[in-house]
Design an enzyme around this catalytic site. Sequence first.
Site, PDB file in Angstrom:
ATOM      1  N   CYS A  25       7.804  -6.797   5.743  1.00  0.00           N
ATOM      2  CA  CYS A  25       7.283  -5.928   4.684  1.00  0.00           C
ATOM      3  C   CYS A  25       6.754  -6.716   3.490  1.00  0.00           C
ATOM      4  CB  CYS A  25       8.365  -4.957   4.223  1.00  0.00           C
ATOM      5  SG  CYS A  25       7.763  -3.748   3.032  1.00  0.00           S
ATOM      6  N   ARG A  47       8.080  -5.280  -0.672  1.00  0.00           N
ATOM      7  CA  ARG A  47       9.504  -5.253  -1.029  1.00  0.00           C
ATOM      8  C   ARG A  47       9.802  -5.351  -2.522  1.00  0.00           C
ATOM      9  NH1 ARG A  47      11.904  -9.781   2.780  1.00  0.00           N
ATOM     10  NH2 ARG A  47       9.745 -10.286   3.317  1.00  0.00           N
ATOM     11  N   TRP A  87       4.141   3.729   0.647  1.00  0.00           N
ATOM     12  CA  TRP A  87       2.746   4.166   0.635  1.00  0.00           C
ATOM     13  C   TRP A  87       1.935   3.164   1.438  1.00  0.00           C
ATOM     14  CZ3 TRP A  87       5.386   3.417  -4.098  1.00  0.00           C
ATOM     15  CH2 TRP A  87       5.300   2.111  -4.606  1.00  0.00           C
ATOM     16  N   GLU A  98      -4.044  -1.263   6.427  1.00  0.00           N
ATOM     17  CA  GLU A  98      -3.361  -0.658   7.575  1.00  0.00           C
ATOM     18  C   GLU A  98      -4.201   0.454   8.185  1.00  0.00           C
ATOM     19  OE1 GLU A  98       1.294  -0.746   6.687  1.00  0.00           O
ATOM     20  OE2 GLU A  98       0.123  -0.004   4.999  1.00  0.00           O
TER      21      GLU A  98
END
Length: 387
Positions: A67, A70, A238, A243
């Site tokens: 991720c 973070r 979000w 992506e």
Amino acid sequence: MEVKQQLLHEAEQFIYTCYEELGRSRDEAEARLLHIRYDIEATGTYDHTYEELEHGALMAWRNSNRCIGRLFWDKLLVRDARGASDAAEVVSELLEHMRIGTNGGKIKPTLTVFRASKPGQPNIRIWNHQLIRYAGYETDQGIIGDPISVDFTNVCKDMGWQGAMTPFDILPLVVEAGGRPPELFYIPEHLVMEVDIEHPELSGFASLGLRWYAVPMISDMTLEIGGIIYTAAPFNGWYMGTEIGARNFADTFRYNMLPQVAKLMGLDTTSETTLWRDRALVELNIAVLHSFKKAGVSIVDHHTAAAQFKLFEEREAKAGRALTGNWTWLIPPLSPATTHIFHSSYDNRLVKPNFGVQDKPYMSRQANTASDTVLQQKRQGCPFHSG
């Protein structure tokens, strides 16, 4: 006995760290562990207090190697839904999660935790990969919709669901709970926020008919805290724009839109040396960011996300915690060399609490094909950012 000892070991590691971070004394941690040891010996498991559950979930996000987002780990809203027992109660909590997490477009990182896996009791499983996702239909003319959803779409059809056969049909929820067969539930339309994709300068872009749902809500991963496995713990952050723009829309095994965008732009696609894919990819990502911002939906570009991750790295160092990360997932799929992450290295060891992958409940191990495994490996994102 070995299983109980391992569980106690995991519990001790978690409780000591959790209580220290919460400003609780060593004596309080020891007192809590006395109760946990008794419960494990008597029942083979133990239950977390809400405070432990909440902070354990926050730690799991902080420890998520894949991720990039973070920095905001301590802003996560943790909802305790461990009292839900049947599928209808689970779905009621899922719908409330959608409402809270979407928050009218001002997306709120949210995690809802259902009952943990316990000896002799059936697990709760959410069959969807994400609470909101588009269907994929196999036809003689090719796949309509999202190719990655074909298997699950077929499962839903076998259970009696019929989609409209458009490229953007919202799949229903499938939930297994209480030891009963899985049940199918429709999602109310007002809970699904979608964004129509347009371009700020290419006037014909809207004619492509693209749209995407506002919130990625991952629902098929495990959450492990102190040796306790939660098989249903959906969560959302979000989107990072790439992506959607560089993966969901652009990947050849997803919507494969680059050729259409290039045609719209009048690019020469007869030679790779024209870099038509790169030029179309940039404009597609511009369109996604522009559209989400115009619609008032939270989103982050990959440069800002990388800068936020840099700040996360600095804060973790200041807190005296060793940073872990999976470089191959942290680098953005668009212009990765323009971020500091590309030029850095990270320790990819697993630190708990954390999230984990579990087998699809509707497919046997033998049925999880090699091609499906490749798709999962290529999926860009993380527990809180996944296409």
